[in-house]
Design a protein around this motif. Structure first.
Motif, mmCIF file in Angstrom:
data_model
loop_
_atom_site.group_PDB
_atom_site.id
_atom_site.type_symbol
_atom_site.label_atom_id
_atom_site.label_comp_id
_atom_site.label_asym_id
_atom_site.label_seq_id
_atom_site.Cartn_x
_atom_site.Cartn_y
_atom_site.Cartn_z
ATOM 1 N N ALA A 59 0.857 -1.223 0.057
ATOM 2 C CA ALA A 59 0.030 0.085 -0.079
ATOM 3 C C ALA A 59 0.833 1.101 0.023
ATOM 4 O O ALA A 59 0.346 2.361 -0.294
ATOM 5 N N THR A 60 2.212 1.153 0.327
ATOM 6 C CA THR A 60 3.085 2.376 0.369
ATOM 7 C C THR A 60 3.614 2.808 -1.086
ATOM 8 O O THR A 60 4.130 3.757 -1.270
ATOM 9 N N LEU A 61 3.377 1.766 -1.866
ATOM 10 C CA LEU A 61 3.949 1.919 -3.258
ATOM 11 C C LEU A 61 3.253 2.899 -4.356
ATOM 12 O O LEU A 61 1.983 2.661 -4.257
ATOM 13 N N PRO A 62 3.784 3.829 -4.750
ATOM 14 C CA PRO A 62 3.091 4.809 -5.647
ATOM 15 C C PRO A 62 2.446 3.953 -6.846
ATOM 16 O O PRO A 62 2.882 2.979 -7.183
ATOM 17 N N LEU A 101 8.541 -5.384 -4.152
ATOM 18 C CA LEU A 101 9.177 -4.132 -4.751
ATOM 19 C C LEU A 101 9.636 -4.505 -6.338
ATOM 20 O O LEU A 101 9.361 -3.687 -7.207
ATOM 21 N N ASP A 102 10.122 -5.677 -6.543
ATOM 22 C CA ASP A 102 10.589 -5.996 -7.787
ATOM 23 C C ASP A 102 9.324 -6.248 -8.889
ATOM 24 O O ASP A 102 9.478 -5.764 -9.682
ATOM 25 N N ALA A 103 8.358 -6.912 -8.177
ATOM 26 C CA ALA A 103 7.041 -6.984 -8.802
ATOM 27 C C ALA A 103 6.580 -5.782 -9.406
ATOM 28 O O ALA A 103 5.983 -5.528 -10.393
ATOM 29 N N TRP A 104 6.243 -4.782 -8.394
ATOM 30 C CA TRP A 104 5.778 -3.441 -8.633
ATOM 31 C C TRP A 104 6.889 -2.722 -9.682
ATOM 32 O O TRP A 104 6.145 -2.047 -10.600
ATOM 33 N N ARG A 105 8.006 -2.858 -9.434
ATOM 34 C CA ARG A 105 8.811 -2.366 -10.666
ATOM 35 C C ARG A 105 8.748 -2.604 -12.145
ATOM 36 O O ARG A 105 8.649 -2.126 -12.984
ATOM 37 N N MET A 106 8.434 -3.968 -12.013
ATOM 38 C CA MET A 106 8.122 -4.371 -13.431
ATOM 39 C C MET A 106 6.807 -3.840 -14.032
ATOM 40 O O MET A 106 6.651 -3.850 -15.386
ATOM 41 N N TRP A 123 9.299 4.509 -11.198
ATOM 42 C CA TRP A 123 10.348 3.831 -10.395
ATOM 43 C C TRP A 123 11.595 4.659 -10.032
ATOM 44 O O TRP A 123 11.892 4.461 -9.046
ATOM 45 N N ASN A 124 11.924 5.363 -11.052
ATOM 46 C CA ASN A 124 13.124 6.344 -10.962
ATOM 47 C C ASN A 124 12.805 7.522 -9.708
ATOM 48 O O ASN A 124 13.876 7.708 -8.657
ATOM 49 N N ALA A 125 11.761 7.899 -9.758
ATOM 50 C CA ALA A 125 11.348 8.729 -8.614
ATOM 51 C C ALA A 125 11.309 8.334 -7.393
ATOM 52 O O ALA A 125 11.885 8.730 -6.258
ATOM 53 N N TYR A 126 11.097 6.953 -7.339
ATOM 54 C CA TYR A 126 10.827 6.360 -6.018
ATOM 55 C C TYR A 126 12.240 5.761 -5.550
ATOM 56 O O TYR A 126 12.487 5.673 -4.337
#
Length: 116
Positions: free
Chosen positions: A12-15, A95-100, A107-110
């Motif tokens: 829930a914390t991921l943009p 995080l890796d799944a979200w990044r995909m 991703w760069n901003a995060y």
């Protein structure tokens, strides 16, 4: 051992990520793309993972990782047993799944504000 509540709290914390309930299962999406899902009993976590690396991951740690349901084999997806991972590994997998699934600029901003 990781709980479903810990997975949900971190995801829930991921943009751009949001939780959805689909057929009594918790799933996290970015737009219409599902990048994370919990089994109904919250013992398994499915997550986006490169299809070409899936077999090696499972073969390397079969006590942790398993193939997705047969209907999901066509997707870039794998599952893990939450009892077999710790919080740090869960965060890395999520995080890796979200990044995909997020745009590169997100991703760069995060990554700028959350050094790895």
């Amino acid at each position: 051992m990781v709980t479903g509540d810990e997975v949900r709290a971190f995801a829930a914390t991921l943009p751009r990520a949001y939780e959805a309930i689909v057929r009594d299962r918790v799933k996290f999406r970015i737009g219409q793309i599902v990048f994370l899902a919990l089994s109904r009993d919250e013992t398994l976590m499915g997550f986006a993972f490169p299809r070409e690396q899936r077999e090696a991951l499972i073969a390397g740690e079969p006590e942790k990782f398993l193939l997705p349901e047969p209907s999901d084999l066509r997707y870039q997806w794998v599952r893990c047993r939450l009892a077999a991972i710790d919080v740090e590994e869960m965060r890395e997998l999520v995080l890796d799944a979200w990044r995909m699934c997020v745009p590169k600029k997100v991703w760069n901003a995060y990554a700028e504000t959350h050094p790895l």
